[in-house]
Design a protein around this motif. Sequence first.
Motif, PDB file in Angstrom:
ATOM      1  N   GLY A  15     -10.678  45.453  -0.801  1.00 52.69           N
ATOM      2  CA  GLY A  15     -11.205  46.081  -2.204  1.00 52.69           C
ATOM      3  C   GLY A  15      -9.977  46.094  -3.084  1.00 52.69           C
ATOM      4  O   GLY A  15     -10.196  46.520  -4.182  1.00 52.69           O
ATOM      5  N   VAL A  16      -9.047  45.267  -3.071  1.00 53.32           N
ATOM      6  CA  VAL A  16      -8.044  44.702  -4.241  1.00 53.32           C
ATOM      7  C   VAL A  16      -8.231  43.650  -4.839  1.00 53.32           C
ATOM      8  O   VAL A  16      -7.554  43.291  -5.810  1.00 53.32           O
ATOM      9  CB  VAL A  16      -6.523  44.923  -3.614  1.00 53.32           C
ATOM     10  CG1 VAL A  16      -6.200  46.335  -3.108  1.00 53.32           C
ATOM     11  CG2 VAL A  16      -6.375  43.879  -2.874  1.00 53.32           C
ATOM     12  N   TYR A  17      -9.579  43.055  -4.584  1.00 50.76           N
ATOM     13  CA  TYR A  17      -9.801  41.716  -5.329  1.00 50.76           C
ATOM     14  C   TYR A  17     -10.156  41.979  -6.704  1.00 50.76           C
ATOM     15  O   TYR A  17     -11.299  42.840  -6.840  1.00 50.76           O
ATOM     16  CB  TYR A  17     -10.794  40.998  -4.708  1.00 50.76           C
ATOM     17  CG  TYR A  17     -11.172  39.416  -4.978  1.00 50.76           C
ATOM     18  CD1 TYR A  17     -10.412  38.591  -4.118  1.00 50.76           C
ATOM     19  CD2 TYR A  17     -11.914  39.098  -6.041  1.00 50.76           C
ATOM     20  CE1 TYR A  17     -10.436  37.213  -4.459  1.00 50.76           C
ATOM     21  CE2 TYR A  17     -11.800  37.596  -6.309  1.00 50.76           C
ATOM     22  CZ  TYR A  17     -11.211  36.931  -5.377  1.00 50.76           C
ATOM     23  OH  TYR A  17     -11.470  35.373  -5.813  1.00 50.76           O
ATOM     24  N   PRO A  18      -9.716  41.717  -7.673  1.00 55.31           N
ATOM     25  CA  PRO A  18      -9.961  42.153  -9.213  1.00 55.31           C
ATOM     26  C   PRO A  18     -11.248  41.726  -9.796  1.00 55.31           C
ATOM     27  O   PRO A  18     -11.858  40.692  -9.531  1.00 55.31           O
ATOM     28  CB  PRO A  18      -8.567  41.829 -10.063  1.00 55.31           C
ATOM     29  CG  PRO A  18      -8.325  40.458  -9.282  1.00 55.31           C
ATOM     30  CD  PRO A  18      -8.667  40.698  -7.880  1.00 55.31           C
ATOM     31  N   ALA A  19     -11.986  42.477 -10.364  1.00 50.46           N
ATOM     32  CA  ALA A  19     -13.119  42.323 -11.045  1.00 50.46           C
ATOM     33  C   ALA A  19     -13.095  41.243 -12.161  1.00 50.46           C
ATOM     34  O   ALA A  19     -13.724  40.490 -12.802  1.00 50.46           O
ATOM     35  CB  ALA A  19     -13.868  43.614 -11.332  1.00 50.46           C
ATOM     36  N   SER A  20     -11.691  41.502 -12.716  1.00 48.57           N
ATOM     37  CA  SER A  20     -11.508  40.476 -13.931  1.00 48.57           C
ATOM     38  C   SER A  20     -10.992  39.469 -13.739  1.00 48.57           C
ATOM     39  O   SER A  20     -10.305  39.212 -12.520  1.00 48.57           O
ATOM     40  CB  SER A  20     -10.264  41.608 -14.754  1.00 48.57           C
ATOM     41  OG  SER A  20      -9.481  40.434 -15.723  1.00 48.57           O
ATOM     42  N   ALA A  21     -11.237  38.343 -14.442  1.00 48.06           N
ATOM     43  CA  ALA A  21     -10.754  37.114 -14.306  1.00 48.06           C
ATOM     44  C   ALA A  21      -9.404  36.827 -14.907  1.00 48.06           C
ATOM     45  O   ALA A  21      -8.939  35.744 -14.927  1.00 48.06           O
ATOM     46  CB  ALA A  21     -11.773  35.864 -14.796  1.00 48.06           C
ATOM     47  N   ASP A  22      -8.591  37.923 -15.435  1.00 48.39           N
ATOM     48  CA  ASP A  22      -7.439  37.674 -16.389  1.00 48.39           C
ATOM     49  C   ASP A  22      -6.355  37.542 -15.138  1.00 48.39           C
ATOM     50  O   ASP A  22      -6.183  37.860 -13.958  1.00 48.39           O
ATOM     51  CB  ASP A  22      -7.289  39.056 -16.577  1.00 48.39           C
ATOM     52  CG  ASP A  22      -5.616  39.188 -17.402  1.00 48.39           C
ATOM     53  OD1 ASP A  22      -4.870  39.667 -16.757  1.00 48.39           O
ATOM     54  OD2 ASP A  22      -5.549  38.407 -18.403  1.00 48.39           O
ATOM     55  N   ARG A  23      -5.629  36.205 -15.532  1.00 48.78           N
ATOM     56  CA  ARG A  23      -4.622  35.754 -14.364  1.00 48.78           C
ATOM     57  C   ARG A  23      -3.463  36.777 -14.117  1.00 48.78           C
ATOM     58  O   ARG A  23      -3.204  36.865 -12.930  1.00 48.78           O
ATOM     59  CB  ARG A  23      -4.160  34.410 -15.218  1.00 48.78           C
ATOM     60  CG  ARG A  23      -2.861  33.907 -14.329  1.00 48.78           C
ATOM     61  CD  ARG A  23      -3.215  33.354 -13.250  1.00 48.78           C
ATOM     62  NE  ARG A  23      -2.156  32.652 -12.471  1.00 48.78           N
ATOM     63  CZ  ARG A  23      -2.165  31.541 -11.953  1.00 48.78           C
ATOM     64  NH1 ARG A  23      -3.548  31.084 -11.735  1.00 48.78           N
ATOM     65  NH2 ARG A  23      -1.170  31.272 -11.097  1.00 48.78           N
ATOM     66  N   ALA A  24      -3.016  37.564 -14.906  1.00 48.50           N
ATOM     67  CA  ALA A  24      -1.853  38.534 -14.838  1.00 48.50           C
ATOM     68  C   ALA A  24      -2.753  39.678 -13.878  1.00 48.50           C
ATOM     69  O   ALA A  24      -2.015  39.921 -12.938  1.00 48.50           O
ATOM     70  CB  ALA A  24      -1.573  39.019 -15.906  1.00 48.50           C
TER      71      ALA A  24
END
Length: 174
Positions: A15-24
């Motif tokens: 559950g830590v895979y980010p929804a955002s595609a932001d690299r940082a």
Amino acid sequence: MAFLIDGYNLMYAVGVYPASADRAAFDAARRRFLDWLAGQSPLKTVPVRVVLDAQHATRDHGTTTHNGLVVTYSYNQTADDLIETLIATDKNPQRLRVVSNDNRIRLAARRGRCHVFSCEAFIDWLQAGGRGADEKPTPAPRPTTDKPQPLSDEMEEYLKAFTVPLPSSVRKLR
């Protein structure tokens, strides 16, 4: 015993895979995931290799360590391809415990006679402190194809709602 983990697959299951595609944000989520995994006491005394997909990276990040974990990036190939290669070239694949929900990886692991575990079973095993069932994770059940399973009420409703009736000319052919 050694663990070979489909990294982003497990990261998503945790559950830590980010929804955002932001690299940082993605890099930070990956660090948190690796920190969490390295902190799991049942993994402190066994070799663990986490394979992360880097197929489209601009350079090869190779293999590194992260708090005792071996982290391998799959440069110019998919993580699935690399995991299959690691299984196929291991001198003793029966010692491997492969963690993934990916059917392709699970099939390759079974062919190599590895122990295969779903991400959820692995997480449960970690949360139990590595105890139970011979001090190893319980394998996920193999899907059976003996007979079709009945549809759930919810699936029946979906089918009724989204099925387009056949034209009368086609219905007559049946």
